[in-house]
Enzyme design. Structure first.
Site, mmCIF file in Angstrom:
data_model
loop_
_atom_site.group_PDB
_atom_site.id
_atom_site.type_symbol
_atom_site.label_atom_id
_atom_site.label_comp_id
_atom_site.label_asym_id
_atom_site.label_seq_id
_atom_site.Cartn_x
_atom_site.Cartn_y
_atom_site.Cartn_z
ATOM 1 N N CYS A 102 5.795 9.634 0.311
ATOM 2 C CA CYS A 102 4.510 10.266 0.596
ATOM 3 C C CYS A 102 4.211 11.248 -0.519
ATOM 4 O O CYS A 102 4.997 12.170 -0.757
ATOM 5 C CB CYS A 102 4.542 10.999 1.937
ATOM 6 S SG CYS A 102 3.008 11.896 2.268
ATOM 7 N N ARG A 107 0.836 -1.210 0.000
ATOM 8 C CA ARG A 107 0.000 0.000 0.000
ATOM 9 C C ARG A 107 0.871 1.261 0.000
ATOM 10 O O ARG A 107 0.996 1.940 -0.997
ATOM 11 C CB ARG A 107 -0.949 -0.024 1.218
ATOM 12 C CG ARG A 107 -2.103 0.970 1.135
ATOM 13 C CD ARG A 107 -1.764 2.374 1.598
ATOM 14 N NE ARG A 107 -1.280 2.455 2.976
ATOM 15 C CZ ARG A 107 -0.782 3.570 3.496
ATOM 16 N NH1 ARG A 107 -0.668 4.680 2.778
ATOM 17 N NH2 ARG A 107 -0.325 3.575 4.736
ATOM 18 N N ASP A 108 1.519 1.541 1.091
ATOM 19 C CA ASP A 108 2.354 2.737 1.201
ATOM 20 C C ASP A 108 3.526 2.673 0.223
ATOM 21 O O ASP A 108 3.938 3.692 -0.337
ATOM 22 C CB ASP A 108 2.858 2.855 2.644
ATOM 23 C CG ASP A 108 3.496 4.197 2.944
ATOM 24 O OD1 ASP A 108 3.329 5.126 2.144
ATOM 25 O OD2 ASP A 108 4.155 4.311 3.986
ATOM 26 N N HIS A 144 10.752 6.734 8.341
ATOM 27 C CA HIS A 144 11.340 6.895 7.006
ATOM 28 C C HIS A 144 12.844 7.129 7.184
ATOM 29 O O HIS A 144 13.289 7.632 8.217
ATOM 30 C CB HIS A 144 10.688 8.060 6.268
ATOM 31 C CG HIS A 144 9.305 7.743 5.775
ATOM 32 N ND1 HIS A 144 8.886 8.017 4.498
ATOM 33 C CD2 HIS A 144 8.243 7.156 6.392
ATOM 34 C CE1 HIS A 144 7.630 7.627 4.338
ATOM 35 N NE2 HIS A 144 7.217 7.102 5.485
ATOM 36 N N HIS A 158 6.637 4.053 12.677
ATOM 37 C CA HIS A 158 6.704 4.059 11.213
ATOM 38 C C HIS A 158 7.759 5.098 10.808
ATOM 39 O O HIS A 158 7.467 6.286 10.724
ATOM 40 C CB HIS A 158 5.328 4.443 10.657
ATOM 41 C CG HIS A 158 5.211 4.387 9.167
ATOM 42 N ND1 HIS A 158 4.353 3.541 8.515
ATOM 43 C CD2 HIS A 158 5.832 5.090 8.196
ATOM 44 C CE1 HIS A 158 4.450 3.723 7.209
ATOM 45 N NE2 HIS A 158 5.338 4.673 6.994
ATOM 46 N N ASN A 215 10.449 4.367 2.920
ATOM 47 C CA ASN A 215 10.221 3.774 4.228
ATOM 48 C C ASN A 215 11.428 2.952 4.676
ATOM 49 O O ASN A 215 12.276 2.561 3.863
ATOM 50 C CB ASN A 215 9.022 2.824 4.151
ATOM 51 C CG ASN A 215 7.712 3.538 3.971
ATOM 52 O OD1 ASN A 215 7.277 4.266 4.850
ATOM 53 N ND2 ASN A 215 7.059 3.322 2.841
#
Length: 314
Positions: free
Chosen positions: A253, A27-28, A222, A220, A262
């Site tokens: 993003c 997804r991300d 980065h 989460h 990420n």
């Protein structure tokens, strides 16, 4: 472990025995890809991640296709993977309509995406921070009424490209609001990768003081400034046992240009296994999956571990 096997396992004190990896690559990791990834490739990616031992794989987002065209195939994708045994497949739901679409397909784990700053709330959600929280409240309540597990993402927890450093008490206000709504879990996002370990520990401690227990918190990170693993280790030392990561280091993003990839799942697994922390993940199979996906995206994986292990196999 056989003689000479790497990484050598050397446990450290006061770390969790096991960490649950919340895999966000499907997804991300893919949402910002400019070229459309075929739904069959996405489904196979998820299947391969599951075969590598990942048990929480964020599958897609039920957002309007206008905003994230790459995920316009959510209705087609989710049924293709929903029967994976022993695998949780959370999905992102930005509003009530997104929740309706997810529930109609049988999704039982959903996530809402909040911001810790006004600037990002306006850029990402086109609302003020308080307006966005007001939108989420009925979504979370209905999801809970339907028996779903709800995760609350909080972005820009450590820094914002427009506002700079973000005060921890500002993040805590959003986190406690999401908890009060009924969110089962919170994910603290370092969206532009500016956190450092001391900042991580300070925020986690403040959240505890405000009544948010460590066992509902995920992190989460980065890797914009190369701090993701250091920050993860700090979170583990505080007792966090849920870490978000993206296979092959995919993702960024779309609303924050300074947000690079990420934390790579392989880099995380290498560190955790070296510390003797269980993950249930087969690093070899995971690396092969990221190499496979990188070939479909026609570029090498940014993960250092993927590069090191795939080079070794050549």
């Amino acid at each position: 472990m056989t003689a000479g096997e790497l990484p050598m396992v050397v446990p450290a004190q006061d770390l969790p025995a096991r960490v649950r990896i919340h895999e966000v690559g499907a997804r991300d990791g893919l949402q910002n890809e400019k070229s459309a990834v075929p739904v069959e490739i996405k489904a196979e990616f998820i299947r391969r991640l599951a075969a590598a031992g990942l048990t929480t794989i964020e599958a897609t987002s039920f957002v309007h296709p206008k905003w994230v065209p790459q995920l316009a195939d959510a209705e087609q994708l989710y049924p293709m993977v929903s029967d994976l045994p022993g695998v949780d497949l959370p999905v992102l739901v930005p509003n009530g309509r997104g929740l309706d679409r997810a529930l109609a397909l049988g999704a039982d784990r959903v996530a809402v995406f909040a911001s810790a700053t006004e600037s990002f709330a306006k850029a990402n959600l086109n609302r003020t921070l308080d307006e966005s929280l007001a939108v989420f409240e009925p979504v979370v309540r209905r999801a809970k009424d339907e028996g779903a597990h709800v995760r609350g993402y909080v972005s820009m927890c450590f820094g914002d490209p427009w506002e700079g450093a973000v005060p921890p008490h500002q993040v805590a206000r959003v986190c406690t609001a999401l908890r009060d709504m009924g969110c089962d879990e919170l994910s603290l996002g370092d969206t532009i990768g500016v956190a450092t370990p001391g900042h991580v520990l300070a925020l986690l401690s403040l959240l505890n003081e405000k009544g948010v227990p460590t066992n509902v918190i995920g992190v989460h990170f980065h890797d914009t400034y190369g701090q993701a693993l250091a920050n993860t280790l700090a979170a583990l030392q505080h007792g966090v046992t849920t870490v978000d990561a993206s296979a092959g280091g995919l993702g960024g993003c779309p609303y924050a240009k300074s947000a690079t990839g990420n934390l790579a799942t392989e880099d995380l697994v290498w560190m955790l296994h070296g510390l003797g922390i269980e993950t249930g993940v087969d690093l070899g199979r995971l690396t092969a999956t990221s190499v496979w996906m990188a070939a479909h995206l026609d570029r090498p994986s940014p993960s250092r571990t993927v590069r090191a292990l795939s080079h070794k196999d050549q």
